[in-house]
Design an enzyme around this catalytic site. Structure first.
Site, short mmCIF file in Angstrom:
data_model
loop_
_atom_site.label_atom_id
_atom_site.label_comp_id
_atom_site.label_asym_id
_atom_site.label_seq_id
_atom_site.Cartn_x
_atom_site.Cartn_y
_atom_site.Cartn_z
N HIS A 4 -8.21 66.62 29.75
CA HIS A 4 -8.24 66.46 31.21
C HIS A 4 -7.07 67.10 31.93
O HIS A 4 -6.93 66.95 33.15
CB HIS A 4 -8.31 64.96 31.57
CG HIS A 4 -9.49 64.28 30.98
ND1 HIS A 4 -9.44 63.65 29.75
CD2 HIS A 4 -10.77 64.16 31.41
CE1 HIS A 4 -10.64 63.16 29.46
NE2 HIS A 4 -11.46 63.45 30.44
N GLY A 20 -1.35 56.66 41.52
CA GLY A 20 -2.80 56.69 41.32
C GLY A 20 -3.44 57.83 42.10
O GLY A 20 -4.32 58.54 41.62
N GLU A 179 -2.29 44.96 41.24
CA GLU A 179 -2.65 46.38 41.26
C GLU A 179 -3.60 46.63 40.08
O GLU A 179 -4.20 45.68 39.58
CB GLU A 179 -1.41 47.28 41.25
CG GLU A 179 -0.39 46.99 40.19
CD GLU A 179 -0.72 47.60 38.85
OE1 GLU A 179 -1.24 46.84 37.99
OE2 GLU A 179 -0.41 48.78 38.60
N MET A 180 -3.74 47.89 39.63
CA MET A 180 -4.82 48.14 38.68
C MET A 180 -4.45 49.01 37.47
O MET A 180 -5.34 49.51 36.79
CB MET A 180 -6.01 48.78 39.43
CG MET A 180 -6.57 47.89 40.53
SD MET A 180 -7.91 48.66 41.47
CE MET A 180 -9.17 48.79 40.23
N SER A 203 1.32 47.20 49.91
CA SER A 203 0.60 47.85 51.00
C SER A 203 -0.20 46.85 51.83
O SER A 203 -0.59 47.15 52.96
CB SER A 203 -0.34 48.92 50.44
OG SER A 203 -1.23 48.34 49.50
N ASP A 204 -0.45 45.67 51.27
CA ASP A 204 -1.22 44.66 52.01
C ASP A 204 -0.91 43.30 51.40
O ASP A 204 -0.40 43.21 50.28
CB ASP A 204 -2.72 44.96 51.93
CG ASP A 204 -3.18 45.16 50.50
OD1 ASP A 204 -3.06 46.29 49.99
OD2 ASP A 204 -3.62 44.18 49.88
O1 LIG Z 1 -1.83 53.33 45.08
P1 LIG Z 1 -2.29 53.43 43.66
O2 LIG Z 1 -1.25 54.02 42.76
O3 LIG Z 1 -3.61 54.15 43.49
O4 LIG Z 1 -2.50 51.93 43.14
C1 LIG Z 1 -3.35 50.95 43.71
O5 LIG Z 1 -4.27 51.48 44.64
C2 LIG Z 1 -5.57 51.60 44.04
C3 LIG Z 1 -6.55 50.71 44.75
O6 LIG Z 1 -6.61 51.03 46.10
C4 LIG Z 1 -5.40 51.21 42.57
O7 LIG Z 1 -5.18 52.36 41.81
C5 LIG Z 1 -4.21 50.30 42.66
O8 LIG Z 1 -3.51 50.08 41.46
O1 LIG Z 2 -5.07 47.09 43.57
C1 LIG Z 2 -4.67 46.89 44.70
C2 LIG Z 2 -3.81 47.77 45.38
C3 LIG Z 2 -3.40 47.48 46.67
N1 LIG Z 2 -3.81 46.35 47.23
C4 LIG Z 2 -4.62 45.49 46.59
O2 LIG Z 2 -4.97 44.47 47.15
N2 LIG Z 2 -5.03 45.77 45.34
#
Ligand SMILES: O=P(O)(O)O[C@H]1O[C@H](CO)[C@@H](O)[C@H]1O
Ligand SMILES: O=c1cc[nH]c(=O)[nH]1
Length: 234
Positions: A4, A20, A179-180, A203-204
């Site tokens: 990739h 991300g 986050e993820m 961010s929120d």
């Molecule tokens: O701002 P990034 O780095 O993408 O991270 C957060 O934003 C995304 C979700 O909107 C997910 O990838 C989460 O982990």
């Molecule tokens: O994964 C995420 C990233 C930003 N804000 C959220 O609520 N979840």
């Protein structure tokens, strides 16, 4: 070249920032690095190498979620010899002590994701940050006067949740944000014996509903990016 990533051998530095969003990678490269060169456009997942304070540093978008992020992280480690992985991402706050625009340094990352748990029959692995990177990031952020929290976060597979009950149960145990990607990044760091840390901007807010404007996000991203770049070097 890996599956990739189309970079040639030697085109990626051994220290890398991992947002991300691939456009955040572009922004970081064009705003903070000298002589940035784009080494990857496969799938639009932009990657750049440039110079920061005299040293080569790369920045690579990873996409959203652990399956995507681990593809990039594993190829960077195995095919390009990356040794220091620094996630610079956004998160939602789960604690009233944490506010939008604050930084969260993820000391640990709770997850239910199969990306980590599938590796074990009996055990619940605890993904943790590299201590040296965590300590450096904390010191840099403090010196700069950025509002910074250190602690456990939650790495989820789903952005949209059907039921928040267990998420708020975790918040009561001190989980600061959600986050993820961090948990799987920490797992890979341990698996391949390389350094990994996740630096997040709130961010929120999951409790108060507070959000940032795009301008505020831009400024706050800069704080996270500065901490990430200094941590990469030190
Ligand atoms: O701002 P990034 O780095 O993408 O991270 C957060 O934003 C995304 C979700 O909107 C997910 O990838 C989460 O982990
Ligand atoms: O994964 C995420 C990233 C930003 N804000 C959220 O609520 N979840």
């Amino acid at each position: 070249m890996s599956v990739h990533i189309e970079a040639k051998p030697g085109e990626i530095a051994d220290k890398i920032l991992l947002p991300g969003d691939p456009l955040r990678a572009k922004y970081i490269a064009e705003t903070f690095l000298e002589d940035p060169v784009c080494y990857n456009q496969v799938r639009g997942m932009l990657g750049y190498t440039g110079i920061y304070k005299g040293e080569r540093v790369s920045v690579q978008g990873t996409g959203m979620g652990m399956p995507s992020a681990t593809i990039y992280a594993q190829e960077l480690i195995e095919s390009y010899g990356v040794k220091r992985l620094i996630r610079v991402g956004t998160c939602g706050a789960l604690s009233e002590e944490v506010h939008v625009r604050d930084l969260i340094l993820a000391q640990g990352a709770v997850t239910s994701s199969a990306m980590v748990q599938k590796n074990f029959q009996k055990f619940y692995y605890s993904p943790i940050a590299d201590f040296h990177l965590l300590k450096t990031a904390y010191e840099v952020a403090n010196k700069q006067g950025f509002t910074t929290h250190v602690g456990n976060i939650l790495s989820e597979d789903s952005f949209y949740k059907e039921d928040m009950t267990e998420t708020f149960q975790l918040a009561e145990l001190g989980i600061k944000g959600v986050e993820m990607e961090a948990a799987a990044l920490y797992y890979l760091g341990a698996k391949f014996n390389v350094q990994a840390v996740a630096i997040c901007t709130v961010s929120d807010h999951m409790i108060t509903g507070e959000e940032t404007t795009s301008l505020e996000r831009q400024t706050t991203f800069d704080e996270m990016i500065k901490v990430g770049l200094e941590t990469a070097l030190n």
